[in-house]
Design a protein around this motif. Sequence first.
Motif, PDB file in Angstrom:
ATOM      1  N   CYS A 285       0.690  -1.334  -0.110  1.00  0.00           N
ATOM      2  CA  CYS A 285       0.239   0.048   0.015  1.00  0.00           C
ATOM      3  C   CYS A 285       0.785   1.217  -0.100  1.00  0.00           C
ATOM      4  O   CYS A 285       2.082   1.304   0.276  1.00  0.00           O
ATOM      5  CB  CYS A 285      -1.005   0.115   1.170  1.00  0.00           C
ATOM      6  N   SER A 286       0.344   2.382  -0.482  1.00  0.00           N
ATOM      7  CA  SER A 286       0.930   3.677  -0.412  1.00  0.00           C
ATOM      8  C   SER A 286      -0.107   4.945  -0.299  1.00  0.00           C
ATOM      9  O   SER A 286      -1.189   4.507  -0.146  1.00  0.00           O
ATOM     10  CB  SER A 286       1.707   4.163  -1.510  1.00  0.00           C
ATOM     11  N   ILE A 287       0.171   5.786   0.006  1.00  0.00           N
ATOM     12  CA  ILE A 287      -0.786   7.134   0.198  1.00  0.00           C
ATOM     13  C   ILE A 287      -0.384   8.374  -0.538  1.00  0.00           C
ATOM     14  O   ILE A 287       0.773   8.467  -0.566  1.00  0.00           O
ATOM     15  CB  ILE A 287      -0.787   7.407   1.770  1.00  0.00           C
ATOM     16  N   ALA A 288      -1.462   9.095  -0.769  1.00  0.00           N
ATOM     17  CA  ALA A 288      -1.279  10.314  -1.647  1.00  0.00           C
ATOM     18  C   ALA A 288      -2.359  11.218  -1.070  1.00  0.00           C
ATOM     19  O   ALA A 288      -3.470  10.819  -0.592  1.00  0.00           O
ATOM     20  CB  ALA A 288      -1.235  10.062  -2.922  1.00  0.00           C
ATOM     21  N   GLY A 289      -2.345  12.625  -1.339  1.00  0.00           N
ATOM     22  CA  GLY A 289      -3.347  13.431  -1.166  1.00  0.00           C
ATOM     23  C   GLY A 289      -3.242  13.987   0.537  1.00  0.00           C
ATOM     24  O   GLY A 289      -2.317  13.625   1.282  1.00  0.00           O
ATOM     25  N   ASN A 290      -4.203  14.755   0.718  1.00  0.00           N
ATOM     26  CA  ASN A 290      -4.154  15.327   1.965  1.00  0.00           C
ATOM     27  C   ASN A 290      -5.517  15.860   2.213  1.00  0.00           C
ATOM     28  O   ASN A 290      -6.389  16.017   1.405  1.00  0.00           O
ATOM     29  CB  ASN A 290      -3.511  16.634   2.029  1.00  0.00           C
ATOM     30  N   GLY A 291      -5.928  16.316   3.480  1.00  0.00           N
ATOM     31  CA  GLY A 291      -7.324  16.858   3.855  1.00  0.00           C
ATOM     32  C   GLY A 291      -8.487  15.822   3.468  1.00  0.00           C
ATOM     33  O   GLY A 291      -8.366  14.793   3.788  1.00  0.00           O
ATOM     34  N   ALA A 292      -9.374  16.344   2.710  1.00  0.00           N
ATOM     35  CA  ALA A 292     -10.515  15.586   2.006  1.00  0.00           C
ATOM     36  C   ALA A 292     -10.110  14.725   1.085  1.00  0.00           C
ATOM     37  O   ALA A 292     -11.138  14.138   0.556  1.00  0.00           O
ATOM     38  CB  ALA A 292     -11.767  16.766   1.663  1.00  0.00           C
ATOM     39  N   ASN A 293      -9.016  14.666   0.510  1.00  0.00           N
ATOM     40  CA  ASN A 293      -8.625  13.921  -0.490  1.00  0.00           C
ATOM     41  C   ASN A 293      -7.537  12.882  -0.139  1.00  0.00           C
ATOM     42  O   ASN A 293      -6.587  12.890  -1.068  1.00  0.00           O
ATOM     43  CB  ASN A 293      -8.229  14.821  -1.654  1.00  0.00           C
ATOM     44  N   THR A 294      -7.483  12.342   0.788  1.00  0.00           N
ATOM     45  CA  THR A 294      -6.451  11.254   1.228  1.00  0.00           C
ATOM     46  C   THR A 294      -6.650  10.131   0.448  1.00  0.00           C
ATOM     47  O   THR A 294      -7.934   9.353   0.695  1.00  0.00           O
ATOM     48  CB  THR A 294      -6.301  11.231   2.397  1.00  0.00           C
ATOM     49  N   LEU A 295      -5.908   9.422  -0.170  1.00  0.00           N
ATOM     50  CA  LEU A 295      -6.058   8.320  -1.121  1.00  0.00           C
ATOM     51  C   LEU A 295      -5.100   7.019  -0.643  1.00  0.00           C
ATOM     52  O   LEU A 295      -3.892   7.638  -0.448  1.00  0.00           O
ATOM     53  CB  LEU A 295      -5.748   8.841  -2.427  1.00  0.00           C
ATOM     54  N   ILE A 296      -5.534   5.976  -0.600  1.00  0.00           N
ATOM     55  CA  ILE A 296      -4.889   4.899  -0.191  1.00  0.00           C
ATOM     56  C   ILE A 296      -4.791   3.835  -1.660  1.00  0.00           C
ATOM     57  O   ILE A 296      -5.636   3.475  -1.903  1.00  0.00           O
ATOM     58  CB  ILE A 296      -5.235   4.150   1.014  1.00  0.00           C
ATOM     59  N   ALA A 297      -3.533   3.765  -2.059  1.00  0.00           N
ATOM     60  CA  ALA A 297      -3.347   2.730  -3.187  1.00  0.00           C
ATOM     61  C   ALA A 297      -2.858   1.380  -2.602  1.00  0.00           C
ATOM     62  O   ALA A 297      -2.114   1.251  -1.633  1.00  0.00           O
ATOM     63  CB  ALA A 297      -2.334   2.902  -4.204  1.00  0.00           C
ATOM     64  N   LEU A 298      -3.546   0.171  -3.149  1.00  0.00           N
ATOM     65  CA  LEU A 298      -3.210  -0.947  -2.681  1.00  0.00           C
ATOM     66  C   LEU A 298      -3.602  -2.283  -3.416  1.00  0.00           C
ATOM     67  O   LEU A 298      -4.028  -1.949  -4.717  1.00  0.00           O
ATOM     68  CB  LEU A 298      -4.235  -1.384  -1.337  1.00  0.00           C
ATOM     69  N   LEU A 326      -0.292   9.773  -7.418  1.00  0.00           N
ATOM     70  CA  LEU A 326      -0.103  10.848  -7.324  1.00  0.00           C
ATOM     71  C   LEU A 326      -1.057  11.947  -7.331  1.00  0.00           C
ATOM     72  O   LEU A 326      -1.834  11.909  -8.204  1.00  0.00           O
ATOM     73  CB  LEU A 326       0.927  11.374  -8.279  1.00  0.00           C
ATOM     74  N   ALA A 327      -1.449  12.733  -6.154  1.00  0.00           N
ATOM     75  CA  ALA A 327      -2.792  13.517  -6.113  1.00  0.00           C
ATOM     76  C   ALA A 327      -2.368  14.761  -6.988  1.00  0.00           C
ATOM     77  O   ALA A 327      -1.109  15.669  -6.670  1.00  0.00           O
ATOM     78  CB  ALA A 327      -3.023  14.024  -4.748  1.00  0.00           C
ATOM     79  N   LEU A 328      -3.146  15.070  -7.970  1.00  0.00           N
ATOM     80  CA  LEU A 328      -2.774  16.341  -8.780  1.00  0.00           C
ATOM     81  C   LEU A 328      -3.591  17.529  -8.359  1.00  0.00           C
ATOM     82  O   LEU A 328      -4.541  17.490  -7.841  1.00  0.00           O
ATOM     83  CB  LEU A 328      -3.181  16.050 -10.171  1.00  0.00           C
ATOM     84  N   PRO A 329      -3.035  18.570  -8.736  1.00  0.00           N
ATOM     85  CA  PRO A 329      -3.497  20.043  -8.444  1.00  0.00           C
ATOM     86  C   PRO A 329      -4.862  20.203  -8.865  1.00  0.00           C
ATOM     87  O   PRO A 329      -6.054  20.921  -8.231  1.00  0.00           O
ATOM     88  CB  PRO A 329      -2.776  20.930  -8.893  1.00  0.00           C
ATOM     89  N   SER A 330      -5.287  19.638 -10.059  1.00  0.00           N
ATOM     90  CA  SER A 330      -6.650  19.332 -10.342  1.00  0.00           C
ATOM     91  C   SER A 330      -7.829  18.639  -9.972  1.00  0.00           C
ATOM     92  O   SER A 330      -8.828  18.342 -10.028  1.00  0.00           O
ATOM     93  CB  SER A 330      -6.560  19.009 -12.057  1.00  0.00           C
TER      94      SER A 330
END
Length: 348
Positions: A285-298, A326-330
Amino acid sequence: MKKASSAILLGLIFLLAVSWKKPVTDTISEGQQPQISIDKKGIIRVVFGQQDKIFCATSADKGTTFSDPVLVANVPDMHLGMSRGPQIASSDKFSVITAMDKAGNIHWYRLSAGKWKDMGNVNDLKKSAPEGLMSIAADDKDNFYAVWLDTRTGGNNQIYFSSLQGHSTGWSKNMMAYRSPDGHVCECCKPNIAVKGAQVDIMFRNWLSGSRDLYLAKSTDGGKSFTPAEKLGNGTWKLNGCPMDGGGITIGDNNLAKTTWQRSGTIFYAEQGKPEISVGAGRICSIAGNGANTLIALQKNDTVKLINLKNRSETFVGNGSFMKPLALPSAKTLCVWEQNNKIKYRKI
């Protein structure tokens, strides 16, 4: 009437076909173990390995398309596989790649004037990192930070750290950020690192009294010193072996570490100082993003998935393994992963 019914039926069949269609993915190249970064200009870079060679592909359109990969370097007997691949981090002005050979040397390369330049070694003691597991990160002032498993202390793996300042051509004197009182940390799980301003957080899998749990060491002075490591989550994992699964870490808006990791086949999410939350079955697993857009890949079996922690929505990304998001600015997410020795990507 029959014609109208037939048209409606055909339309429904078409809609069903579209809804059942597999997600569209694209291929960057043949390769293994992709890692991804984005710089302050929005340029995305994906680094990966092919046997003893390091390649890097670039996207200038937010991950819609990628350039043909360029050869970064050839590293004889390079570590590759099971999280032992080239690493990349990007800041405002620089991008840095590291790669480890099986003798225990950490090679590093910096992008300068559009070309990758061999800059020497990160570890200041040759052959001190034979396990081949490390991570790097960058802050917004062109400083880079590295963490890895190192055997120079008593011949056992401990957590070592170094930093690179701006235009410097060499990494700082290597320092031990953590030494296990039981002799060594988990021998084959990748340590991870996250940076925010002067804060540097290191996450690693420890080995204490037969338990292989995740621990966190923090620095508030840019890595000059680290706090005593604290255990993440409430549960423990007694295991006579190595899970080869290091998880992922990022730093939240409240400056607390946000982490994801596996225990006994279950993926957990944990914020520093809080109990862990089960995300679901899986590994790598890995993690990306922040705040309301926290994402976990597994990874679950032969599929890779993305989970949004806000609403627990689950997105099937593709088939394969070792996915990095990778959480993008968009507000989109770019995912890269490995499938049948090819580097795949998809924007969601």
